[in-house]
Motif scaffolding. Structure first.
Motif, PDB file in Angstrom:
ATOM      1  N   ALA A  42       0.831  -1.209   0.000  1.00 59.69           N
ATOM      2  CA  ALA A  42       0.000   0.000   0.000  1.00 59.69           C
ATOM      3  C   ALA A  42       0.864   1.257   0.000  1.00 59.69           C
ATOM      4  O   ALA A  42       0.514   2.263  -0.645  1.00 59.69           O
ATOM      5  CB  ALA A  42      -0.923  -0.011   1.220  1.00 59.69           C
ATOM      6  N   VAL A  43       1.992   1.225   0.704  1.00 56.40           N
ATOM      7  CA  VAL A  43       2.899   2.372   0.712  1.00 56.40           C
ATOM      8  C   VAL A  43       3.489   2.586  -0.675  1.00 56.40           C
ATOM      9  O   VAL A  43       3.568   3.729  -1.170  1.00 56.40           O
ATOM     10  CB  VAL A  43       4.016   2.179   1.753  1.00 56.40           C
ATOM     11  N   LEU A  44       3.903   1.508  -1.322  1.00 54.11           N
ATOM     12  CA  LEU A  44       4.438   1.627  -2.686  1.00 54.11           C
ATOM     13  C   LEU A  44       3.404   2.221  -3.632  1.00 54.11           C
ATOM     14  O   LEU A  44       3.720   3.088  -4.463  1.00 54.11           O
ATOM     15  CB  LEU A  44       4.886   0.256  -3.187  1.00 54.11           C
ATOM     16  N   GLN A  45       2.172   1.736  -3.522  1.00 54.39           N
ATOM     17  CA  GLN A  45       1.118   2.250  -4.389  1.00 54.39           C
ATOM     18  C   GLN A  45       0.847   3.718  -4.110  1.00 54.39           C
ATOM     19  O   GLN A  45       0.627   4.516  -5.028  1.00 54.39           O
ATOM     20  CB  GLN A  45      -0.153   1.437  -4.189  1.00 54.39           C
ATOM     21  N   ALA A  46       0.883   4.098  -2.825  1.00 56.88           N
ATOM     22  CA  ALA A  46       0.643   5.493  -2.460  1.00 56.88           C
ATOM     23  C   ALA A  46       1.710   6.414  -3.042  1.00 56.88           C
ATOM     24  O   ALA A  46       1.412   7.521  -3.500  1.00 56.88           O
ATOM     25  CB  ALA A  46       0.588   5.629  -0.944  1.00 56.88           C
ATOM     26  N   VAL A  47       2.976   5.946  -3.033  1.00 55.15           N
ATOM     27  CA  VAL A  47       4.071   6.735  -3.616  1.00 55.15           C
ATOM     28  C   VAL A  47       3.825   6.954  -5.103  1.00 55.15           C
ATOM     29  O   VAL A  47       3.965   8.068  -5.630  1.00 55.15           O
ATOM     30  CB  VAL A  47       5.422   6.027  -3.385  1.00 55.15           C
TER      31      VAL A  47
END
Length: 245
Positions: free
Chosen positions: A139-144
């Protein structure tokens, strides 16, 4: 009856009268003591390992932007970086877990036709982001990627343990148990009893994380980002010397 005095007896009497100490040689003390028997020993190598699921992910992410002027490139980079930071904070990442790793501004040249012509500038900034909820790494990767768009860069994801000491201790314990079991077997095979531990040394220790997974230069186009944390593994090797009774 008075015995005649020999020259040696006369000399001893004179020495005693003058208070001069005399030396008495004991034939028993002059004999060398018998050497103690050297006990038989067995030397073994023990190997041990332990593994655990990671509880931490370290994401290498950043932004890169270009512009006709250095200021235009910096402005675009600053905007993308601010969006990236806001996105990771919205995912629950604390400020203490985000660190700037590098900032750069470089000219970009066009070398077409054998000549160099300044095209503009490229500005970049990279961050190290610690994700303490491993399940939320994707989810963090997608948010970036969503926040920074075409300027987003994901360089790597490394899984680790926040405190590796207990895992390393388990590996050392396993190596010790392995060495003791081997020594006991050799003692039994030789018809002896395993005696005291004479020496113990650690020959090697290893701490292996899953290999970093490198992302594309651009994070644009990412949809759902699956991650595979794997396991963290620690290993130890010891050499032990035991007496055989």
């Amino acid at each position: 009856m008075r015995l005649p005095r020999t020259p040696v007896a006369v000399a001893l009497v004179c020495l005693l009268a003058l208070g001069v100490p005399t030396l008495t040689v004991s034939t028993a003390a002059a004999r060398p003591a018998s050497a103690a028997p050297v006990p038989a020993t067995v030397t073994v190598t023990g190997e041990g390992s332990a593994s655990a699921p990671p509880d931490l992910a370290v994401v290498g992410a950043g932004v890169e932007a270009s512009g006709k002027t250095s200021q235009a490139a910096l402005d675009a980079q600053h905007k993308a970086a601010a969006a990236l930071l806001a996105a990771v904070r919205a995912q629950g990442v604390a400020d203490r877990d985000v660190r700037t790793e590098s900032v750069s501004l470089d000219p970009v040249y066009d070398h077409t036709g054998g000549t160099s012509r300044l095209k503009g500038y490229r500005a970049a900034q990279s961050f190290s982001v610690k994700v303490r909820e491993v399940a939320g790494t994707g989810a963090v990767l997608q948010a970036v990627a969503d926040a920074a768009g075409d300027a987003a860069r994901i360089d790597s994801v490394v899984f680790d343990l926040s405190d590796p000491a207990p895992l390393k201790a388990r590996a050392r314990e396993a190596a010790y148990d392995d060495a003791h079991a081997k020594a006991a077997q050799y003692a039994r095979l030789s018809g002896r009893d395993l005696g005291r531990l004479v020496s113990l040394s650690e020959d090697a220790a290893a701490y292996r994380r899953p290999a970093p997974s490198a992302g594309d230069a651009s994070a644009a186009g990412l949809s759902a980002v699956p991650v595979a944390p794997g396991e963290i593994r620690a290993a130890a090797t010891v050499t032990a010397v035991y007496e055989l009774d």
